[in-house]
Design a protein around this motif. Structure first.
Motif, short mmCIF file in Angstrom:
data_model
loop_
_atom_site.label_atom_id
_atom_site.label_comp_id
_atom_site.label_asym_id
_atom_site.label_seq_id
_atom_site.Cartn_x
_atom_site.Cartn_y
_atom_site.Cartn_z
N GLY A 112 -6.85 -4.33 -6.19
CA GLY A 112 -8.19 -3.79 -6.40
C GLY A 112 -8.69 -3.01 -5.19
O GLY A 112 -9.30 -1.95 -5.34
N ASP A 113 -8.42 -3.52 -4.00
CA ASP A 113 -8.83 -2.82 -2.78
C ASP A 113 -8.17 -1.45 -2.68
O ASP A 113 -8.72 -0.53 -2.06
CB ASP A 113 -8.48 -3.65 -1.56
CG ASP A 113 -9.27 -4.95 -1.46
OD1 ASP A 113 -10.33 -5.04 -2.11
OD2 ASP A 113 -8.82 -5.86 -0.73
N LEU A 114 -6.98 -1.31 -3.28
CA LEU A 114 -6.26 -0.03 -3.25
C LEU A 114 -6.73 0.91 -4.35
O LEU A 114 -6.23 2.03 -4.46
CB LEU A 114 -4.76 -0.28 -3.39
CG LEU A 114 -4.09 -1.03 -2.23
CD1 LEU A 114 -2.66 -1.41 -2.58
CD2 LEU A 114 -4.13 -0.19 -0.95
N GLY A 115 -7.69 0.46 -5.19
CA GLY A 115 -8.26 1.32 -6.21
C GLY A 115 -7.61 1.21 -7.57
O GLY A 115 -7.72 2.13 -8.39
N GLU A 168 -5.42 -13.43 -3.96
CA GLU A 168 -5.57 -12.43 -2.89
C GLU A 168 -4.69 -11.22 -3.13
O GLU A 168 -5.08 -10.08 -2.83
CB GLU A 168 -5.26 -13.07 -1.53
CG GLU A 168 -6.28 -14.12 -1.11
CD GLU A 168 -5.90 -14.82 0.18
OE1 GLU A 168 -4.79 -14.55 0.71
OE2 GLU A 168 -6.70 -15.65 0.66
N GLY A 201 -6.40 -9.20 -5.63
CA GLY A 201 -7.50 -8.52 -4.95
C GLY A 201 -7.03 -7.35 -4.12
O GLY A 201 -7.75 -6.34 -4.01
N ARG A 202 -5.85 -7.46 -3.52
CA ARG A 202 -5.30 -6.35 -2.73
C ARG A 202 -5.12 -5.10 -3.60
O ARG A 202 -5.45 -3.99 -3.17
CB ARG A 202 -3.97 -6.76 -2.11
CG ARG A 202 -3.15 -5.65 -1.47
CD ARG A 202 -3.74 -5.16 -0.17
NE ARG A 202 -3.81 -6.21 0.81
CZ ARG A 202 -2.78 -6.57 1.61
NH1 ARG A 202 -1.60 -5.95 1.50
NH2 ARG A 202 -2.92 -7.52 2.49
N PRO A 236 0.81 -1.22 0.00
CA PRO A 236 0.00 0.00 0.00
C PRO A 236 0.84 1.27 0.00
O PRO A 236 0.57 2.21 -0.76
CB PRO A 236 -0.83 -0.12 1.28
CG PRO A 236 -0.92 -1.59 1.54
CD PRO A 236 0.41 -2.14 1.10
N ASP A 283 -6.81 -1.27 -11.17
CA ASP A 283 -7.04 -2.44 -12.01
C ASP A 283 -5.69 -3.09 -12.33
O ASP A 283 -4.73 -2.39 -12.65
CB ASP A 283 -7.70 -2.04 -13.33
CG ASP A 283 -9.14 -1.61 -13.15
OD1 ASP A 283 -9.86 -2.22 -12.34
OD2 ASP A 283 -9.55 -0.64 -13.84
#
Length: 248
Positions: free
Chosen positions: A175-178, A169, A172-173, A120, A180
């Motif tokens: 994606g969670d950070l905004g 996963e 997916g992380r 992140p 693609d």
């Protein structure tokens, strides 16, 4: 300000300081589909192979930043050897917190997300240098197979099992950070072998030349134990890939 000597000894013969081969690195560059003249910022750029070869083959320009004096000098020499010293520059410095003077088309941190204290923070750092429509590259380990216990995870150079995710996963992380995920190139066991096994010859050649150096006992211990540890743990459990991201 520099890397520990053991690291530069271990990877002294490497042009690529991660488990991508020359072929995979070239595939990644082409897959990004950026035009000639695209501007690149490469944080923790190592010996500069990515930036130099992409400048030669794809016409990119840019800057690499790395904390290692030895690798920075190797990167500058590589730029001269490939005839791209007028298109790329390499800065010796701490990549953590480094922001480009003007926004770039591609901001990369391939295999050194510790500069942002994890994925992140590194994504946030790179975003400060990136054009709104730009591409971001993150190189990161993941679990190819989940280790059976914490001891096995530590043997893969993880602090703990939760330090890495399995591949779905990790995607997916992002994606969670905004972001693609728009491309990826993954290491395989063969390319891991080329990265890891080449270190053993580097260690042995260094030992033969420097038997009385203060680091010689540490290097000897690593060379004695590392091949079996790698075959038992890293090769079986640890994956690694480079992921191209675009902000949503």
């Amino acid at each position: 300000m520099d890397l520990p000597r053991i690291f530069t000894i271990r990877e002294s013969g490497h042009r690529i300081h991660n488990p991508l081969t020359d072929e995979k690195l070239a595939t990644l560059g082409r897959a990004l589909r950026l035009p000639p003249g695209a501007r690149v910022l490469d944080l923790a750029s190592g010996s500069g192979e990515m930036l130099c070869t992409w400048a030669r083959e794809l016409g990119f320009t840019g800057t690499g930043v790395d904390i290692s004096t030895a690798f920075t000098e190797q990167a500058r020499a590589r730029a001269v050897a490939l005839g791209v010293a007028d298109r790329v520059e390499f800065v010796h410095g701490d990549a953590a917190g480094h922001v480009a003077d003007r926004p770039v088309d591609l901001a990369a941190c391939v295999g050194a997300t510790w500069i942002g204290n994890g994925v992140p923070g590194t994504v946030e750092l790179l975003s400060r240098s990136l054009l709104p429509s730009g591409l971001m590259l993150i190189g990161e380990p993941y679990w190819r197979r989940t280790p059976p216990d914490e001891e096995a995870a530590r043997a893969c150079h993880a602090g703990r099992l939760s330090d890495f995710l399995v591949l779905p996963e990790l995607i997916g992380r992002f994606g969670d950070l905004g972001y693609d995920v728009v491309e990826m190139v993954l290491a395989d066991q063969d390319s891991w072998d080329r990265y890891a096994a080449a270190q053993w010859l580097n260690l042995r050649r260094w030992l033969d030349r420097n038997p009385d150096d203060e680091l010689a006992p540490e290097v000897r211990e690593e060379l004695t134990t590392e091949p079996a540890r790698y075959a038992r743990y890293t090769r079986e459990y640890l994956g690694w890939g480079v992921f191209a991201l675009m902000r949503r």
